[in-house]
Design an enzyme around this catalytic site. Structure first.
Site, PDB file in Angstrom:
ATOM      1  N   SER A 107       9.428 -11.095  -5.958  1.00  7.29           N
ATOM      2  CA  SER A 107       8.076 -10.711  -6.347  1.00  7.29           C
ATOM      3  C   SER A 107       8.028  -9.296  -6.908  1.00  7.29           C
ATOM      4  O   SER A 107       8.635  -8.371  -6.368  1.00  7.29           O
ATOM      5  CB  SER A 107       7.133 -10.801  -5.138  1.00  7.29           C
ATOM      6  OG  SER A 107       5.869 -10.257  -5.447  1.00  7.29           O
ATOM      7  N   CYS A 108       7.246  -9.118  -7.989  1.00  6.81           N
ATOM      8  CA  CYS A 108       7.029  -7.775  -8.525  1.00  6.81           C
ATOM      9  C   CYS A 108       6.194  -6.942  -7.577  1.00  6.81           C
ATOM     10  O   CYS A 108       6.039  -5.732  -7.771  1.00  6.81           O
ATOM     11  CB  CYS A 108       6.343  -7.850  -9.890  1.00  6.81           C
ATOM     12  SG  CYS A 108       4.701  -8.600  -9.840  1.00  6.81           S
ATOM     13  N   SER A 109       5.638  -7.574  -6.546  1.00  2.35           N
ATOM     14  CA  SER A 109       4.813  -6.864  -5.566  1.00  2.35           C
ATOM     15  C   SER A 109       5.594  -6.473  -4.316  1.00  2.35           C
ATOM     16  O   SER A 109       5.018  -5.886  -3.393  1.00  2.35           O
ATOM     17  CB  SER A 109       3.612  -7.736  -5.159  1.00  2.35           C
ATOM     18  OG  SER A 109       2.749  -7.932  -6.245  1.00  2.35           O
ATOM     19  N   HIS A 111       0.040  -1.026 -11.502  1.00  2.47           N
ATOM     20  CA  HIS A 111       0.238  -2.233 -10.682  1.00  2.47           C
ATOM     21  C   HIS A 111      -0.378  -2.063  -9.297  1.00  2.47           C
ATOM     22  O   HIS A 111      -1.497  -2.512  -9.055  1.00  2.47           O
ATOM     23  CB  HIS A 111       1.727  -2.555 -10.587  1.00  2.47           C
ATOM     24  CG  HIS A 111       2.014  -3.929 -10.054  1.00  2.47           C
ATOM     25  ND1 HIS A 111       1.862  -4.266  -8.734  1.00  2.47           N
ATOM     26  CD2 HIS A 111       2.440  -5.063 -10.681  1.00  2.47           C
ATOM     27  CE1 HIS A 111       2.183  -5.540  -8.560  1.00  2.47           C
ATOM     28  NE2 HIS A 111       2.528  -6.047  -9.736  1.00  2.47           N
TER      29      HIS A 111
END
Length: 472
Positions: A251-253, A375
């Site tokens: 995940s980019c999170s 983000h």
């Protein structure tokens, strides 16, 4: 085998989109909210049904080499279940607002054909999310999966078609660019659909914004989290470990860097260790950098891999505890010459030490300006005002407070964010949205405007404050 010409490529995409337009027009004609709801629910059940969910998770890991099966099963289930919760009462057809005071009645309308570029990191969950949102809004959708994501996408569509057959829906409402994919095919799709939605590489996002079609792209992740002196260190370490290791950090999170205040630094390192975090001191960080970015390119043997494979690829076998789940690498550098300060897509966490909260905020700002602006950031703290301070000063669209970041950012059952796998990053990230991609982005509206009683103000009504300010 005959080599396909560029003209052949364009004809294929033209045909796919033409069929999608025909299916969408029929879907919209005489539609009801129930029709759109049933279509979205059919697509949701295609991935939520347990046996199909497992099949998609296993295929995703086998073909992309990214993540792990159990976490993908959980992701497919929870992200789709949460999305359906969000959509349960959403009005996407007919009158969605009727305001007698303004005289405006708003009618929801489909956008038409959605073109969605989806990544290999979530080759089932992200397409499913886009498909469900598109159908809920009365649209058709054409997917462009990454090469490694093609098998999962093909299988997902087969499952959806099986559900469509039960309720009499046209398969052409949901299509994909057939393998082999190409930039030319994707570019043509971008140019002739009605809305482009792109999740994945920033190169794809930039291409989408240049294609001439209205586009929604999402920004790069490089999540930085602050741990202050008032944080519950045991709970914080547990949440960071949970998030950092989930689906092998696809995940980019997922947390990419953690900035810890000096006052609690040593205690926090101990807490990380109790949750499987192995500390790599700053003196050993260059060795990690050399193995993680050989020849300046992120090592595929480490990207989104299990802990044992990560440890082996980084040459740390017998140098870290046997129960190591992830690595916390001490560093101070930030910027292009310090790759640890960027996104790592692996079970590797950059660890920064800050003098105080102001220093931690500045370190976080510098990291975001290097990569990941817009983000999200995280904060573990018992001081409520600090989240507001970060929200007012940092280039970020989200401040996630006291939560496992990758689970919370895209919507969770214990927070109010929309369930999504695509996070808009606002102007900071070069995006047109700063929200989680959601059903509202898949509809447009027509306004019926009626005459109302005139509401024309006097000059003093609108300028009194200014006049008073300049005259003292």
């Amino acid at each position: 085998m005959t080599t396909m010409t560029n003209s052949d490529d364009l004809d294929i995409i033209n045909g796919i989109v033409a069929r999608a337009r025909k299916a969408q027009k029929a879907f919209e004609t005489g539609a009801t909210q129930q029709r759109y709801d049933i279509a979205a629910q059919a697509a949701a059940w295609a991935i939520l049904e347990p046996e199909r969910n497992r099949a998609l998770a296993e295929l995703s890991v086998a073909t992309t080499g990214l993540g792990n099966v159990q976490d993908k099963i959980a992701k497919n289930h929870n992200k789709t279940l949460g999305l359906m919760r969000d959509l349960l009462t959403a009005r996407t057809h007919g009158v969605i607002r009727d305001d007698p005071e303004s005289g405006i009645t708003e009618i929801a309308r489909p956008i038409g054909v959605i073109g969605a570029v989806v990544p290999s990191t979530n080759p089932a969950a992200t397409p499913a999310n886009n498909i469900i949102n598109a159908l809920k809004g009365g649209n058709a959708i054409v997917l462009s999966p990454s090469p490694k994501g093609v098998p999962a996408c093909e299988t997902l569509l087969a499952f959806i078609y099986a559900e469509f057959d039960k309720v009499g829906l046209d398969d052409d409402l949901v299509q994909m660019i057939p393998a082999p994919g190409s930039k030319d095919k994707t570019q043509r799709m971008l140019e002739i659909v009605d809305l482009v939605v792109v999740t994945g590489s920033q190169d794809n996002v930039r291409r989408a914004y240049r294609c001439g079609t209205p586009a929604i792209g999402v920004g790069a992740g490089n999540v930085t989290v602050i741990v202050d002196e008032t944080a519950d260190l045991a709970a914080t370490a547990f949440k960071i470990a949970q998030s950092k290791t989930f689906d092998n950090a696809t995940s980019c999170s997922a947390e990419s860097a953690v900035v810890v205040l000096d006052e609690v630094y040593d205690q926090f390192i101990d807490a990380l260790g109790q949750n499987g975090g192995a500390l790599i001191s700053e003196s050993g960080s260059q060795t990690i950098v050399d193995k993680l970015w050989p020849n300046g390119i992120l090592n595929r043997a480490v990207i989104a891999q299990d802990a044992d494979k990560t440890v082996e690829a980084l040459g740390l076998t017998d140098k870290v505890p046997a129960d190591t789940r992830f690595l916390a690498v001490e560093t101070r550098g930030i910027g292009p010459n310090h790759p640890l300060s960027g996104e790592k897509l692996s079970r590797v966490l950059a660890l920064y030490r800050a003098r105080d909260f102001a220093d931690a905020t500045e370190i976080t700002r510098r990291i975001l300006m290097h990569q990941g602006a817009g983000h999200s950031v995280g904060l573990h703290s018992s001081t409520k005002v600090r989240a507001l301070e970060l929200a007012e000063t940092l280039p970020t669209s989200r401040v996630i407070v006291n939560q496992a970041h990758c689970i919370a950012t895209g919507g969770a059952f214990n927070n109010g964010m929309a369930f999504s796998l695509s996070m808009g990053c606002g102007s900071w990230g070069g995006n047109s949205i700063d929200d989680n991609l959601n059903w509202r982005h898949f509809i447009q509206s027509t306004k019926v405007v009626r005459e109302i009683t005139e509401r024309k103000p006097a000059l003093e009504d609108v300028l009194a404050q200014y006049w008073k300010h300049v005259t003292g």
